[in-house]
Design a protein around this motif. Structure first.
Motif, short mmCIF file in Angstrom:
data_model
loop_
_atom_site.label_atom_id
_atom_site.label_comp_id
_atom_site.label_asym_id
_atom_site.label_seq_id
_atom_site.Cartn_x
_atom_site.Cartn_y
_atom_site.Cartn_z
N ALA A 294 -12.14 28.19 -0.48
CA ALA A 294 -11.20 27.06 -0.36
C ALA A 294 -10.46 27.13 0.98
N VAL A 295 -10.05 28.34 1.37
CA VAL A 295 -9.35 28.50 2.66
C VAL A 295 -10.31 28.13 3.80
N GLU A 296 -11.54 28.64 3.72
CA GLU A 296 -12.52 28.35 4.78
C GLU A 296 -12.75 26.85 4.92
N SER A 297 -12.86 26.19 3.78
CA SER A 297 -13.17 24.77 3.84
C SER A 297 -12.00 23.98 4.45
N VAL A 298 -10.76 24.37 4.12
CA VAL A 298 -9.61 23.67 4.71
C VAL A 298 -9.45 24.03 6.20
N LEU A 299 -9.78 25.28 6.57
CA LEU A 299 -9.73 25.63 8.00
C LEU A 299 -10.73 24.78 8.79
N GLU A 300 -11.86 24.50 8.16
CA GLU A 300 -12.89 23.75 8.87
C GLU A 300 -12.57 22.25 8.96
N SER A 301 -12.07 21.71 7.84
CA SER A 301 -11.91 20.24 7.81
C SER A 301 -10.47 19.78 8.00
N GLY A 302 -9.52 20.73 7.96
CA GLY A 302 -8.11 20.36 8.02
C GLY A 302 -7.63 20.00 6.63
N PRO A 303 -6.33 19.75 6.45
CA PRO A 303 -5.28 19.76 7.46
C PRO A 303 -5.02 21.14 8.05
N ARG A 304 -4.48 21.16 9.29
CA ARG A 304 -4.18 22.43 9.95
C ARG A 304 -2.73 22.46 10.43
N THR A 305 -2.17 23.66 10.44
CA THR A 305 -0.81 23.85 10.95
C THR A 305 -0.84 23.87 12.49
N PRO A 306 0.33 23.73 13.14
CA PRO A 306 0.38 23.62 14.61
C PRO A 306 -0.24 24.80 15.36
N ASP A 307 -0.18 26.03 14.82
CA ASP A 307 -0.78 27.17 15.52
C ASP A 307 -2.28 26.98 15.69
N LEU A 308 -2.91 26.15 14.83
CA LEU A 308 -4.34 25.88 14.95
C LEU A 308 -4.60 24.49 15.52
N GLY A 309 -3.57 23.93 16.14
CA GLY A 309 -3.75 22.66 16.83
C GLY A 309 -3.51 21.42 15.97
N GLY A 310 -3.08 21.62 14.73
CA GLY A 310 -2.83 20.47 13.85
C GLY A 310 -1.36 20.10 13.82
N ASP A 311 -1.00 19.19 12.89
CA ASP A 311 0.43 18.87 12.76
C ASP A 311 0.86 18.87 11.30
N ALA A 312 0.07 19.58 10.47
CA ALA A 312 0.38 19.63 9.04
C ALA A 312 1.42 20.71 8.74
N SER A 313 2.09 20.55 7.59
CA SER A 313 3.08 21.52 7.16
C SER A 313 2.41 22.61 6.32
N THR A 314 3.16 23.70 6.10
CA THR A 314 2.69 24.77 5.21
C THR A 314 2.32 24.19 3.85
N GLU A 315 3.18 23.28 3.36
CA GLU A 315 2.95 22.68 2.03
C GLU A 315 1.70 21.82 2.00
N ASP A 316 1.46 21.02 3.07
CA ASP A 316 0.25 20.19 3.12
C ASP A 316 -1.01 21.06 3.04
N VAL A 317 -1.02 22.14 3.85
CA VAL A 317 -2.20 23.00 3.89
C VAL A 317 -2.40 23.69 2.53
#
Ligand code: NAI
Ligand code: MG
Length: 325
Positions: A294-317
Motif C-alpha cells: 500500500a505504501v509503495e503504491s501511494v509513493l508511486e501514484s501519489g498523493p505525496r508530501t512536500p519532501d517528495l515534491g508533492g503538496d499533500a498533508s500527512t493525513e492525505d497520504v
C-alpha cells in the motif's frame, strides 16, 4: 491473543507520523495500543526526558513504536533500546518507483550491532584537554549480530552479505569482530565478504547494486546506513527496527524535524514502514506485506508530501495508504 503495542510519539513530527502509523496498524491487526510519553516536552515539565513508567512499559510490551525525540534523543532512545534488550539495529534502505533517488538500484539492509563498540559510553577526560574513549567488542555480541545478519539474509532473499570492519587499524577489536563472524559463518555454512568500512562507503555510493545485507559494528552501521539514506531519496522513507530476544522497538530513522513540525506535512512513510516491520516481528507477515505494498503504491501514484515534491498533508497520504489496504 491480543498483543500490546506501546506507542511513544515523542516530540515534533513524532506526534504527527506515529498516529498515522497507528491508524494503518489498526486497519490490519487487532493490537491493544498503550501510549506513553518521552522527549523534550517531558523534560521541560519534569526534568527527565524518559519517565521510568515509559521505560517499564517498553520492557513489558510485546513491541514499541517510537516516533522521535528532539534534543533529548540520546537520553530517550538509548535507554529505550536497552529496555527492549535490543542487540540488533535493522535498517533497510531501498528506493521506490516514483521517488526520485540518487541511486534507484539501491536495496540494502544494514544489520548494526546495537550494544557496544564506541557507543558503550566509556569516555573520560584524563587530563586537561586530553580525552579517551574505550571501544568494546565482545565475542558474544559479535556472534549474535552475525547470526542475526546471516539469518536475515537467508529469510529475506539476499545473496550478498558483507561484513564492515577496520581490522587493519583496530586490530584487536575488529580482529575479534571478524573472528566471531567467521566462526558463525563456518558453523552455518554462510558465504560473505569482508570490506574495509571506509572503502565500503565509497563502493556503496558508486555501486550499491553489488551489495545486499551489510553486517556492521555499531558506529560503522550508524554512518553507513545514513549514507545509504542519501542514495534512496531521503529520511522520510527509512524505517528501522531495534530487535531483542523477545521484544523490539520500531522507529523511523529520522528525527523530530523541528523545521516542519506542526505543519501537518511530515512524510508518514518511514513510520508506517516501521509499523510493517513491527507486524512482521509479531508474526503478521501477510499484513506486513499488505502495508508495504500500500505504501509503495501511494509513493508511486501519489498523493505525496512536500519532501517528495508533492503538496499533500500527512493525513492525505495516510488516508490514501489506508484506502489501498
Ligand atoms: P531530522 O531527521 O529531524 O530532520 C532532517 C531533515 O529532514 C529536516 O529538514 C526535516 O524536515 C527532514 N525530514 C525528516 N523526517 C522527515 C519526514 N518524515 N518528512 C519530511 N521531512 C522530513 O534531523 P535533524 O534536523 O538533524 O534533527 C532534528 C532533531 O531531531 C534534533 O533535535 C535531533 O536531536 C533529533 N533527532 C532525533 C532522533 C531520534 O529520536 N531517533 C534521530 C535524529 C535526530
Ligand atoms: Mg544516526
Amino acid at each position: 491473543m491480543t498483543e500490546t503495542v506501546l506507542v511513544v510519539p515523542g516530540d515534533g513530527i513524532g506526534k504527527e507520523v506515529v498516529p498515522a502509523a497507528v491508524s494503518v496498524l489498526d486497519a490490519v491487526a487487532d493490537f491493544e495500543f498503550v501510549e506513553a510519553e518521552a522527549g523534550d516536552h517531558v523534560k521541560a515539565e519534569t526534568g527527565e526526558a524518559l519517565p521510568d513508567e515509559t521505560y517499564e512499559r517498553a520492557a513489558e510490551a510485546d513491541a514499541t513504536l517510537f516516533g522521535a525525540a528532539g534534543e533529548t534523543a540520546a537520553d530517550v532512545i538509548l535507554p529505550l533500546r536497552q529496555a527492549v534488550g535490543s542487540f540488533a539495529n535493522v535498517r533497510p534502505a531501498r528506493s521506490y518507483p516514483g521517488v526520485e533517488a540518487l541511486r534507484p538500484e539501491t536495496d540494502l539492509v544494514f544489520i548494526r550491532e546495537n550494544t557496544e563498540g564506541v557507543y558503550k559510553g566509556i569516555e573520560s577526560e584524563i587530563d586537561d584537554g586530553v580525552t579517551t574513549l574505550t571501544r568494546v567488542i565482545t565475542d558474544d555480541a559479535s556472534q549474535k549480530i552475525a547470526e542475526y545478519g546471516f539469518e536475515y539474509a537467508d529469510e529475506n532473499g539476499y545473496d550478498d552479505v558483507t561484513v564492515a570492519h577496520k581490522a587493519n587499524v583496530m586490530r584487536t577489536t575488529d580482529g575479534q569482530f571478524l573472528d566471531s563472524v567467521a566462526a558463525v559463518a563456518e558453523a552455518g555454512g554462510h558465504d560473505y565478504e569482508e570490506a574495509l568500512m571506509d572503502a565500503l562507503a565509497m563502493h556503496l555510493l558508486l555501486r550499491p547494486e553489488e551489495y545486499g545485507v551489510v553486517i556492521c559494528p555499531n558506529l560503522a552501521g550508524d554512518m553507513l546506513s545514513d549514507l545509504a539514506a542519501g542514495l534512496v531519496g531521503g529520511l522520510g522513507l527509512l524505517p528501522s527496527a531495534n530487535v531483542g530476544e523477545d521484544n523490539a522497538l520500531f522507529e523511523p530513522v529520522h528525527g523530530s524535524a523541528p523545521d516542519i513540525a506542526g505543519e501537518g506535512v511530515a512524510n508518514p512513510a518511514a513510520t508506517i514502514l516501521s509499523g510493517a516491520m513491527l507486524l512482521e516481528h509479531l508474526g503478521y507477515g501477510e499484513e506486513a506485506a499488505t502495508v508495504r505494498s500500500a505504501v509503495e503504491s501511494v509513493l508511486e501514484s501519489g498523493p505525496r508530501t512536500p519532501d517528495l515534491g508533492g503538496d499533500a498533508s500527512t493525513e492525505d497520504v495516510t488516508a490514501a495508504i489506508v484506502d489501498e489496504l
